[in-house]
Design a protein around this motif. Structure first.
Motif, short mmCIF file in Angstrom:
data_model
loop_
_atom_site.label_atom_id
_atom_site.label_comp_id
_atom_site.label_asym_id
_atom_site.label_seq_id
_atom_site.Cartn_x
_atom_site.Cartn_y
_atom_site.Cartn_z
N PHE A 133 8.30 15.77 25.32
CA PHE A 133 9.66 15.92 24.76
C PHE A 133 9.79 17.26 24.06
N VAL A 134 11.04 17.61 23.79
CA VAL A 134 11.36 18.70 22.86
C VAL A 134 12.21 18.07 21.75
N LEU A 135 11.92 18.44 20.52
CA LEU A 135 12.58 17.86 19.33
C LEU A 135 13.34 18.91 18.56
N TRP A 167 19.81 11.14 20.10
CA TRP A 167 19.72 11.05 18.64
C TRP A 167 18.73 9.95 18.29
N ILE A 168 17.83 10.22 17.34
CA ILE A 168 16.94 9.16 16.84
C ILE A 168 17.69 8.47 15.70
N GLU A 169 18.36 7.40 16.04
CA GLU A 169 19.16 6.68 15.03
C GLU A 169 18.22 5.88 14.13
N VAL A 195 17.31 13.64 13.51
CA VAL A 195 16.35 14.18 14.48
C VAL A 195 16.84 13.85 15.89
N PHE A 196 16.65 14.81 16.80
CA PHE A 196 17.10 14.67 18.19
C PHE A 196 15.92 14.93 19.12
N LEU A 197 15.92 14.23 20.24
CA LEU A 197 14.77 14.33 21.15
C LEU A 197 15.27 14.45 22.58
N ARG A 198 14.72 15.41 23.29
CA ARG A 198 15.05 15.57 24.71
C ARG A 198 13.80 15.20 25.50
#
Ligand SMILES: CC(C)(COP(=O)(O)OP(=O)(O)OC[C@H]1O[C@@H](n2cnc3c(N)ncnc32)[C@H](O)[C@@H]1OP(=O)(O)O)[C@@H](O)C(=O)NCCC(=O)NCCS
Length: 261
Positions: A133-135, A167-169, A195-198
């Motif tokens: 992943f990319v964060l 989105w990491i809810e 924080v967001f994760l692809r």
């Protein structure tokens, strides 16, 4: 309508006027409590110039710049920048991103993020590692904040959604307040970030609640040097916290949708 071609490249030269323009844009677009001193980023660029190969025990940092191809030869203007690093054994981490006012909504932010993700895949490949992943992180406005703050948040969420970010809810990542650190204030409020994760080499379904907890914990430990027992770490991941991946657009509360339409 013909879309302008956007070029993105990594800079290795701190004296290049476009690198210096990135420093100005960085300071203009980010609040002091969210940014490290620009000189640290210049040091990272210097480090890359001296040494292009990298190792398992250190971050590989990159400063990417963007400009319109049509302007590059005669009147180069910086359209935007992205700065981040590959964290060996973990994933890609995009620290900062900014697009000049005149260049917004032309696809520059999208190009920079997509190119950064590709760069992370190259870094992982050079070390023989997968790239799960990319964060990245972003500070959400308060509900009472004025409309422009929510418009910017909406722009960010649309951008994150467009590049495949989730989105990491359920997690408020509590981070140290850099501005207060500079002033020597020890009790300043921490900065809460979303924080967001692809996902890259793994599907979004691989990131269940437990995995997301581990990722956020590792982010606190690796980037902010906070571990279990530290207040910021413990408050970020309290018992019972159940993070989950949600589309980035879901991070826009109903109030913001009303004011930005
Ligand atoms: C957020 C930011 C990076 C967006 O960059 P950009 O180059 O304008 O983005 P793009 O042109 O690639 O657009 C990406 C998406 O965002 C949408 N968008 C961009 N600006 C928007 C705005 N003001 N309002 C609503 N949507 C917007 C675009 O329409 C596009 O979505 P779509 O594909 O659904 O149409 C830019 O506004 C910026 O630099 N802001 C200040 C610094 C900042 O917030 N950085 C991010 C920190 S996490």
């Amino acid at each position: 309508m013909r879309r302008e071609r956007i070029l993105v490249w990594e800079t290795f030269d701190v004296n290049d006027p476009l690198t210096q323009a990135a420093g100005d844009l960085y300071e203009k677009t980010l609040a002091p409590e969210e940014r490290i001193p620009w000189i640290w980023i210049e040091k990272a660029v210097e480090g890359r110039r001296r040494r292009k190969r990298h190792f398992h025990n250190e971050w590989t940092k990159h400063l990417l710049l963007a400009a319109l191809e049509s302007e590059l030869e005669y009147q180069p203007r910086l359209a935007g920048y992205a700065y981040g690093a590959y964290l060996p054994g973990f994933g890609g981490y995009l620290c900062y991103l900014g697009v000049a006012d005149w260049a917004r909504r032309l696809g520059v932010g999208t190009r920079l993020m997509e190119q950064f993700i590709r760069q992370m895949a190259v870094d992982a490949g050079e070390l023989g590692e997968p790239l799960p992943f990319v964060l990245w992180e972003s500070r959400r406005p308060e509900l009472a904040d004025p409309e422009p703050a929510w418009q910017l948040w909406t722009a960010r969420m649309r951008l994150f959604h467009r590049v495949g970010g989730w989105w990491i809810e359920g997690v408020n990542l509590l981070t140290p307040n850099f501005a207060a650190d500079d002033e020597g204030e020890e009790d300043a409020d921490p900065v809460p970030l979303q924080v967001f994760l692809r996902p890259v080499d793994e599907p979004a379904t691989a990131f269940d609640s437990e995995r997301l907890r581990q990722i956020v914990a590792r982010l606190q430990q690796t980037v902010y040097r906070r571990g279990p027992g530290d207040e910021l770490f413990d408050q970020t991941l309290p018992p019972g916290c159940q993070p989950r991946l949600r589309p980035a657009l879901n991070a826009i509360p109903a109030r913001a949708v009303m004011v930005t339409q």
